[in-house]
Each structure stands twice: as structure tokens, then as C-alpha cells.
Design an enzyme around this catalytic site. Structure first.
Site, mmCIF file in Angstrom:
data_model
loop_
_atom_site.group_PDB
_atom_site.id
_atom_site.type_symbol
_atom_site.label_atom_id
_atom_site.label_comp_id
_atom_site.label_asym_id
_atom_site.label_seq_id
_atom_site.Cartn_x
_atom_site.Cartn_y
_atom_site.Cartn_z
ATOM 1 N N HIS A 151 0.858 -1.195 0.000
ATOM 2 C CA HIS A 151 0.000 0.000 0.000
ATOM 3 C C HIS A 151 0.893 1.244 0.000
ATOM 4 C CE1 HIS A 151 -3.598 2.348 0.716
ATOM 5 N NE2 HIS A 151 -2.933 3.014 1.637
ATOM 6 N N GLU B 190 8.416 1.072 -3.549
ATOM 7 C CA GLU B 190 7.579 -0.133 -3.581
ATOM 8 C C GLU B 190 8.294 -1.256 -4.323
ATOM 9 O OE1 GLU B 190 3.434 0.288 -4.706
ATOM 10 O OE2 GLU B 190 3.501 2.432 -4.294
ATOM 11 N N ASP C 294 -6.594 -2.604 4.164
ATOM 12 C CA ASP C 294 -5.322 -1.942 4.459
ATOM 13 C C ASP C 294 -4.962 -1.991 5.939
ATOM 14 O OD1 ASP C 294 -4.946 -1.335 1.744
ATOM 15 O OD2 ASP C 294 -6.115 0.501 1.922
#
Ligand code: GRF
Length: 200
Positions: A108, A173, A144
Site C-alpha cells: 500500500h 515499492e 489496508d
């Protein structure tokens, strides 16, 4: 060698980072990529790497539970032991989360628990935070949320736009997700009391 299933809905740049990591000396392999959209660009990354792809159409299933059962069947058919959500834009059901308990991770683009949900980078800019980042976590029922495995931080710069901040986070990421997968595949991660313990 841990068999991994990756779920995508779109661009698939995190999938690409995982596929690239698996080309090197790596303790995991991508056994299948599943998309809920036939037009997901990321499917091309899987095909280029010679990884099997499956597309499941939500409209062809009578309920979310039926869809997630088909999803689990596709993953099991490829011997999957760990599932990675990588830009998978469909909420998974409670049954799916239970089936893959501590075998289901997500990335996320925020420092959770801040800025859950859509447009995390836009939320970060609106809040005026000076540090943003990304999180790899085990998936729980609530979107999340779940035990945090790894996080990476980036600065928010005064002239940032949503896209410039997203690009800075995305670069992290692509480093963080393969690192998280390696830790799990090496058997170095346990979840105790809803916190991740990583053995050196
Ligand atoms: C990434 O920002 C990821 O953190 C979020 O959705 C985006 C997916 O991008 N969950 P991509 O499809 O991996 O390029």
C-alpha cells in the site's frame, strides 16, 4: 522454493518487480498471475516471463464469495503457498482472508496505518505530512490493515504533485515488495500478537 500467486487489476509494475527479482537467485517463484480484468496491462509482464495467467470475470460469478472461491481454486491449482496483492483493486472476502491467513500480503502506498484506501498519495499531500512512503503487510478483513512487515519512507517535497509523490513512493515499492517476499520465503517471518517478527 516458495510458489507465489500474484493478484493484479492493472498496470502491474509491482508484479514486474517481483518477476524480475525471481529471475535472480531467489527463494520464491511466481507460479500464477490472476487478474480480475482481462485488459490489465500487467498480464503482459507475466506472459513475457512465461508465467501462467488466469483472468476471472467478477460478472460471471453470482456473488463475491463465489468469485473468491474460484480465485482460491485457481491459486490452489498452481500450488500457490503465498498470495501477493499487487494493485488488486477488488476487495477480498472474509472467507478468502481466512483461507490465506498469514499467507496473503499487500503493498500500500502510505505509511500505514495512515491513509488507508484509495488515493493514499493524494491523502498524504492533503494532510501536509512531510514524510510519506509504502507498507507491505499481511492482509486482514479490514482494508489496508494487518501486521506490518516492512515500510519505506520518502520525503514529501514542497512542490510535489500527486504524480511526483506517487512516482517517488513507487520506486520504493519496487524495492520493498521483493524484499518482503524474500524474507517470507526464507522462513524468517512470524506473526505474533498481530505484529511481525523478522529473524535476522
Ligand atoms: C501501487 O501503488 C500499490 O501500492 C497500490 O496500487 C498500485 C499498483 O501499481 N496497491 P502497479 O499495478 O503495481 O503498477
Amino acid at each position: 522454493m516458495m510458489a507465489v500467486g500474484v493478484l493484479i487489476s492493472g498496470r502491474g509494475s509491482n508484479l514486474k518487480a517481483l518477476l524480475d527479482a525471481c529471475r535472480d537467485d531467489f527463494p520464491a517463484r511466481i507460479a500464477v498471475v490472476v487478474s480480475n480484468r482481462a485488459d490489465a496491462a500487467g498480464l503482459d509482464h507475466a506472459r513475457a516471463a512465461g508465467v501462467p495467467t488466469v483472468t476471472l470475470d467478477p460478472a460471471a460469478h453470482e456473488s463475491r464469495d463465489a468469485f473468491d472461491h474460484a480465485l482460491t481454486a485457481a491459486l490452489e491449482a498452481h500450488g500457490v503457498e503465498l498470495v501477493c496483492l499487487a494493485g488488486y483493486m477488488k476487495l477480498v472476502t472474509a472467507g478468502f482472508v481466512a483461507r490465506w491467513h498469514n499467507r496473503l500480503i499487500n503493498i500500500h502506498p502510505s505509511l500505514l496505518p495512515a491513509f488507508k484506501g484509495l488515493h493514499a498519495q493524494r491523502q498524504a499531500l492533503a494532510a501536509g505530512v512531510k514524510i510519506a512512503g509504502c507498507t507491505v503487510h499481511f492482509v486482514r478483513e479490514e482494508m489496508d490493515s494487518g501486521p506490518i512487515l516492512l515500510q519505506a519512507a520518502v520525503p514529501v517535497l514542497p512542490d510535489d504533485t500527486e504524480s511526483s509523490l506517487a512516482a517517488r513512493i513507487l520506486a520504493e515499492e519496487h524495492r520493498l515488495y521483493p524484499e518482503a517476499l524474500r524474507l517470507i520465503a526464507e522462513g524468517r517471518v512470524t506473526v505474533e500478537g498481530e505484529r511481525c517478527i523478522v529473524r535476522a
